[in-house]
Each structure stands twice: as C-alpha cells, then as structure tokens.
Scaffold this active site. Sequence first.
Site, PDB file in Angstrom:
ATOM      1  N   ASP A  80       2.658  -5.777  -2.982  1.00 20.12           N
ATOM      2  CA  ASP A  80       2.045  -7.112  -3.391  1.00 20.12           C
ATOM      3  C   ASP A  80       0.697  -7.059  -2.681  1.00 20.12           C
ATOM      4  O   ASP A  80       0.275  -6.501  -1.866  1.00 20.12           O
ATOM      5  CB  ASP A  80       2.706  -8.295  -3.204  1.00 20.12           C
ATOM      6  CG  ASP A  80       2.962  -8.671  -1.299  1.00 20.12           C
ATOM      7  OD1 ASP A  80       3.394  -7.353  -0.954  1.00 20.12           O
ATOM      8  OD2 ASP A  80       2.784  -9.649  -1.141  1.00 20.12           O
ATOM      9  N   GLU A 173       5.145  -9.251   1.096  1.00 14.50           N
ATOM     10  CA  GLU A 173       4.486  -9.107   2.415  1.00 14.50           C
ATOM     11  C   GLU A 173       3.456 -10.171   2.698  1.00 14.50           C
ATOM     12  O   GLU A 173       3.391 -10.946   3.789  1.00 14.50           O
ATOM     13  CB  GLU A 173       4.131  -7.683   2.799  1.00 14.50           C
ATOM     14  CG  GLU A 173       3.920  -7.551   4.223  1.00 14.50           C
ATOM     15  CD  GLU A 173       2.647  -7.829   4.761  1.00 14.50           C
ATOM     16  OE1 GLU A 173       2.418  -7.614   5.824  1.00 14.50           O
ATOM     17  OE2 GLU A 173       1.756  -8.096   3.802  1.00 14.50           O
TER      18      GLU A 173
END
Length: 409
Positions: A80, A173
């Site tokens: 991400d 994350e």
Amino acid sequence: MKEKLLERFLRYVKVDTQSVDDAEQFPSSAKQFDLLKMLRDELKNMGVEVSLDDKHGYVYARIPANVKGGAKLGFIAHVDTSPAVSGSGVQPVVTRNYGGGDILLEDGRKLSPSEFNELKTHVGKTIVSSNGRTLLGADDKAGVAVIMQLAQAVAENPDFLHGELRFAFTPDEEVGRGTDFFDVGRFDADFAYTVDGGGLGELEYENFNAAGARVTVNGKSVHPGSAKGVMVNANLVLMELQSMLPAFQNPMYTELYEGFFHLDSMQGQCDKATASYIIRDHDRTKFELKKRLFADVAEFLNKKYGDGTVVAEITDSYYNMKEKILPHMHLIDNACRAMVQAGVTPKVCPIRGGTDGARLSYEGLPCPNLFTGGYNFHGRYEYIPLEDMEKSLQVALNLVSIYKDGGNG
C-alpha cells in the site's frame, strides 16, 4: 539485473494501492488486491510456492533450501501507499545519468538540489521520481520490487546456495494495520527483514513507541448574542488543549531520538470538535509520560468546563523493537557485513516512525529494517536512485548467502 529491476518497479508503481485511514474493512481498500494478486501470479510463474490470503490480502511465498543447516530467513514489504498524497495515475519520470540540476516535473514543479540537498550525491545515477501530480510509491514498492527480483534470481539459479527462504507482502502498513492478521506461523521464518527503509545504507532496529489519540470535544452552542456564561465553544477548547501540550515536542522541532505530539487532523463547529493525534517516543518511560500528560490535560479541561466536555481515547499502536532485536544482534551484524560486501557503508539509525517489523518482532519474529534507497516518501517529490535500489537487492542476496550456514555464529 538493474534494468529488470527498473522494469518491475515501474510496473508496480502504476498500480494504485493507496490505503485508507479509519476504514472498517481490511484491507482498507480493495484495490490493494490488484497488486497482491499480480505478485502471487508472478511468483507462481517463477515456480515459487505461493499463496494468497483471500480474506486479508497477505501473500506468503517460500523457496526450499538447497543446502542443509541454514536458518529460515524471510523478507517482507508492503504494497500500500500513503493516504497523504494520491497514488492514482502514477506516471514515473526516469532521468538517466542525472547531471546535478533541477528535474522538471509537471504543473511547474521541480525536483531541485537547492531544496533537496541529497540529490547532489546522486549525480550520474538514474533517478526515478513522480511527475509531481502524485506520490511515486517507492514506499514500499521499491521493497516489493527488490524482494520479487530476489525471488526470481534465486528461483532461476539452482547453483545459488541458500537456506529456507520466506517472502511476504502485506497491505495497510501505511495506516498502521499491516500486521493485524499476519500469520507468523504460516510465514514460518526464524528471522526476517522488512525492506522498507530510506537512503542508501540505512539499517534500523530502533523505532518509536507509538500511540494514537482521538479527541472529541462536546461544546454548548447558543446564539452568540446571549452566550455569556452559557456557551462552550468546542473549537476553542480544542485549541486550548493543543496550547497545553509542550510547544517544542512537535515534529517540526524534533529529530533523532526526540519524541513528539503531532496534531494530525482536526475539524469542528461550536458544539462539537474532533482531532486526531499521534504520540511518539523511542524511550518507553518518556512514551508513557507523554500519554499520561495528554490524559491529564483532558482531565484538567473537564474539571474546567464540566465532565464529558473532552473525551480522549488513547490507543497504543506499536512499540520499539529494540528490546526484541538485542538478543539477535547477528541480524544487525550480518546486515552490516552484507552491505560492506556490496560496497555500501552501513548507517545504523533509529526509525522516526514504524514498520511492520516492529509489531512482528513482538509476535516472535525478530525483524529489523533494510534500506530501499528512496527519499521524500509520502509526497509529490518522492524519488529513488535506481543504482541504490539495486544495492538493496545485492545486500538481500548477500544476506541469503550469509544465512545459508545459519548466520548467527
């Protein structure tokens, strides 16, 4: 191998994987599956054993050892990108043989060594940057590309000796939830490295202790013409709370091991205001004192304006991994050794943030953080020198060789 690494990285950054703050679903954005599925398929085509957690989005892969006695070594990166700046429609700019001047981006923006001094150290390299409209996504698609290239190099070269290897790719994350559902047992490694750091040579095993604070101020709104002794302006109470926090324990005044209170967002009207804070400190005692101070400020304001005026919910996010790494300092010593072998000067430094590895270290998987080579993460001026990313790959390959014999002797 350098051009293959570049091609892979450019493909990955064009996939929009931006995560979403405060989403109830996990992963926070379904589009993260686009890259996760791509990685699964590419690993499968390499002949690597791989699986995808269809519910939570984790990709787990393994390559069996071709020697006996080695450690089970893992490498982890997240797919991400930060919610801070758009990751949609990323159009990377590749500047070969960088000459030392400004790199012109779109909309009149430029990547300039007068503003970003580190650029001066990359003359002659290939610089990959965003075009100024979006972030680039080197955090952490550079780490993803490095690990994928590592897996391919090992899978395609049976003469390269190695122990058991594990690879994982995680979602979310950037919103602090990257390991919420990570299955350490399924990953099945003795030790691992996240490949999620910054500039060339950075090696990190100390990170912040971290907490988040959500503040709700319940005011009392009446007509301002008849407000005397009655109105409680929630906006002003929130401003008062901020003014009571230490002025210089603010990110803009801190560095290295210094902690802070950071007002991340706020919104409000007279009758109700809300804010989100993050609280950080490397030192656990100072961290606990910071949380206590925040709670005391809220309690003081409730005594001043009435119970329930200020509701402060403080939640721990992760802790400093240092205490979990210290019993396994071979991870740091061997990473330094691997860097020297690659012609890189190790720079052991604290993380002024956190990684998936911080939480994983507390779940029984010691997991320090290796550099990728990138700069200016989470912004429109993000860039990475290709040669430094290639050095990250060389270091990872060196670590595979070091740990084929156990690595902790």
